[in-house]
Design a protein around this motif. Structure first.
Motif, PDB file in Angstrom:
ATOM      1  N   LYS A 102     -52.602  -9.817 -20.011  1.00  0.00           N
ATOM      2  CA  LYS A 102     -54.008  -9.590 -20.325  1.00  0.00           C
ATOM      3  C   LYS A 102     -54.448 -10.598 -21.376  1.00  0.00           C
ATOM      4  CE  LYS A 102     -57.374  -6.026 -21.425  1.00  0.00           C
ATOM      5  NZ  LYS A 102     -57.596  -4.598 -21.687  1.00  0.00           N
TER       6      LYS A 102
ATOM      7  N   GLN B  21     -57.238  -9.244 -16.998  1.00  0.00           N
ATOM      8  CA  GLN B  21     -55.830  -8.871 -16.850  1.00  0.00           C
ATOM      9  C   GLN B  21     -55.378  -9.350 -15.475  1.00  0.00           C
ATOM     10  OE1 GLN B  21     -54.399  -4.825 -17.784  1.00  0.00           O
ATOM     11  NE2 GLN B  21     -53.617  -4.791 -15.687  1.00  0.00           N
TER      12      GLN B  21
ATOM     13  N   ASN C 151     -52.602  -9.296 -12.564  1.00  0.00           N
ATOM     14  CA  ASN C 151     -51.523  -8.449 -12.047  1.00  0.00           C
ATOM     15  C   ASN C 151     -50.759  -9.236 -10.996  1.00  0.00           C
ATOM     16  OD1 ASN C 151     -52.536  -6.109 -13.510  1.00  0.00           O
ATOM     17  ND2 ASN C 151     -54.198  -6.110 -12.025  1.00  0.00           N
TER      18      ASN C 151
ATOM     19  N   ASN D  91     -51.247  -9.902  -7.216  1.00  0.00           N
ATOM     20  CA  ASN D  91     -51.328  -8.667  -6.452  1.00  0.00           C
ATOM     21  C   ASN D  91     -52.452  -8.793  -5.418  1.00  0.00           C
ATOM     22  OD1 ASN D  91     -52.349  -5.963  -5.773  1.00  0.00           O
ATOM     23  ND2 ASN D  91     -50.837  -5.254  -7.246  1.00  0.00           N
TER      24      ASN D  91
ATOM     25  N   ILE E 299     -54.123  -6.541  -3.784  1.00  0.00           N
ATOM     26  CA  ILE E 299     -55.173  -5.524  -3.862  1.00  0.00           C
ATOM     27  C   ILE E 299     -56.001  -5.686  -5.141  1.00  0.00           C
ATOM     28  CG2 ILE E 299     -55.633  -3.031  -3.966  1.00  0.00           C
ATOM     29  CD1 ILE E 299     -52.996  -2.730  -2.295  1.00  0.00           C
ATOM     30  N   THR E 300     -55.346  -5.792  -6.280  1.00  0.00           N
ATOM     31  CA  THR E 300     -56.049  -5.994  -7.558  1.00  0.00           C
ATOM     32  C   THR E 300     -55.394  -7.143  -8.314  1.00  0.00           C
ATOM     33  OG1 THR E 300     -54.677  -4.284  -8.575  1.00  0.00           O
ATOM     34  CG2 THR E 300     -56.882  -3.619  -7.878  1.00  0.00           C
ATOM     35  N   PRO E 301     -55.724  -8.387  -7.956  1.00  0.00           N
ATOM     36  CA  PRO E 301     -55.111  -9.531  -8.630  1.00  0.00           C
ATOM     37  C   PRO E 301     -55.546  -9.667 -10.086  1.00  0.00           C
ATOM     38  CG  PRO E 301     -56.793 -10.268  -7.092  1.00  0.00           C
ATOM     39  CD  PRO E 301     -56.650  -8.789  -6.909  1.00  0.00           C
ATOM     40  N   PHE E 302     -56.712  -9.115 -10.415  1.00  0.00           N
ATOM     41  CA  PHE E 302     -57.206  -9.163 -11.790  1.00  0.00           C
ATOM     42  C   PHE E 302     -58.093  -7.953 -12.044  1.00  0.00           C
ATOM     43  CE2 PHE E 302     -60.431 -11.216  -9.263  1.00  0.00           C
ATOM     44  CZ  PHE E 302     -61.615 -10.713  -9.779  1.00  0.00           C
ATOM     45  N   ILE E 303     -58.239  -7.636 -13.322  1.00  0.00           N
ATOM     46  CA  ILE E 303     -59.178  -6.611 -13.770  1.00  0.00           C
ATOM     47  C   ILE E 303     -60.012  -7.248 -14.874  1.00  0.00           C
ATOM     48  CG2 ILE E 303     -59.450  -4.349 -14.867  1.00  0.00           C
ATOM     49  CD1 ILE E 303     -56.677  -3.620 -13.668  1.00  0.00           C
ATOM     50  N   LYS E 304     -61.338  -7.201 -14.705  1.00  0.00           N
ATOM     51  CA  LYS E 304     -62.256  -7.780 -15.695  1.00  0.00           C
ATOM     52  C   LYS E 304     -62.865  -6.652 -16.498  1.00  0.00           C
ATOM     53  CE  LYS E 304     -66.415  -9.409 -14.573  1.00  0.00           C
ATOM     54  NZ  LYS E 304     -67.539 -10.229 -14.121  1.00  0.00           N
ATOM     55  N   THR E 305     -62.793  -6.765 -17.834  1.00  0.00           N
ATOM     56  CA  THR E 305     -63.410  -5.786 -18.714  1.00  0.00           C
ATOM     57  C   THR E 305     -64.110  -6.517 -19.857  1.00  0.00           C
ATOM     58  OG1 THR E 305     -61.341  -5.513 -19.941  1.00  0.00           O
ATOM     59  CG2 THR E 305     -61.787  -3.912 -18.202  1.00  0.00           C
TER      60      THR E 305
ATOM     61  N   SER F 100     -52.928 -17.237  -4.244  1.00  0.00           N
ATOM     62  CA  SER F 100     -52.212 -16.091  -4.804  1.00  0.00           C
ATOM     63  C   SER F 100     -50.813 -16.439  -5.271  1.00  0.00           C
ATOM     64  CB  SER F 100     -52.132 -14.962  -3.778  1.00  0.00           C
ATOM     65  OG  SER F 100     -53.417 -14.453  -3.538  1.00  0.00           O
TER      66      SER F 100
END
Length: 167
Positions: free
Chosen positions: A85, A104, A106, A127, A129-135, A153
Motif C-alpha cells: 500500500k 494498494q 494486490n 490479482n 479480480i482486485t489488482p488495486f484498491i484506491k482510497t 498483470s
C-alpha cells in the motif's frame, strides 16, 4: 625456509582457482522488477502527463520516493507479502495544495532462483479480480487520481508499463 613461500604460493593458487564465474552477480542480470507506472492526462488520455512534486510513500515506513517533472516512475513491491500500500501525494512540497490518495496493489508472488551469486528474484502477478484498491485520506479533498488502468498483470521485467494513472 623454502616450505613457507611454497606453502603461501600453494594457498594463493587454491584461493583464486576456487572462484567460479557465477560468484559475482552481473549487473545486467534480471532481478526483482519494480512496478512501472505511467501518468496520463485525464482530459486527453493518449497524452502523457508529468507529475509535480509527487511523493510516493509505502505505508508504515518512514522513507518516500520523490518524483518531479516525469511521466513514468518505478516503485518496489513487497517480496514477503501479497500486497503493498502506497500513499501518492501530488504537490507534496506545498501543504496548501497537496493532495493524497492511496493505492494498494494486490498480487501473488513467484520466487525464482537466478544463480548462486544473484540469489532469488520475485516476479509478481496482479490479482485479476482486485489488482488495486484506491482510497483517500480520512479528510477527503477529492481524488487527484481519476482512473487507474492495468496494462500488464504480470510484472516480470521493467521493460514495459504495468499501470497507467490518469489525472
Amino acid at each position: 625456509m623454502k616450505k613457507i613461500p611454497l606453502l603461501f604460493i600453494y594457498l594463493l593458487i587454491i584461493t583464486f582457482s576456487s572462484c567460479e564465474k557465477d560468484d559475482i552477480c552481473d549487473a545486467s542480470t534480471s532481478t526483482t522488477p519494480k512496478l512501472i507506472i505511467e501518468f496520463y492526462d485525464i482530459l486527453n488520455p493518449i497524452v502523457k502527463k508529468n507529475v509535480t512534486n509527487l511523493a510516493v510513500k509505502e505505508i508504515n515506513t518512514s522513507s518516500s520516493l520523490v518524483f518531479n517533472g516525469t511521466s513514468k516512475i518505478k516503485i518496489p513491491l513487497k517480496t514477503n507479502l501479497d500486497l503493498t500500500k502506497y500513499s501518492f501525494i501530488l504537490n507534496s512540497t506545498d501543504t496548501a495544495i497537496d493532495n493524497e490518495d492511496f493505492l494498494q496493489f494486490n498480487y501473488t508472488r513467484q520466487n525464482l532462483f537466478v544463480s548462486r551469486a544473484c540469489g532469488f528474484k520475485t516476479n509478481f502477478t496482479l490479482n485479476p479480480i482486485t489488482p488495486f484498491i484506491k482510497t483517500e485520506t480520512s479528510t477527503p479533498d477529492g481524488y487527484w487520481i481519476q482512473n487507474v488502468e492495468i496494462i500488464t498483470s504480470n510484472i516480470t521485467t521493467e521493460n514495459e508499463i504495468h499501470v497507467k494513472i490518469y489525472f
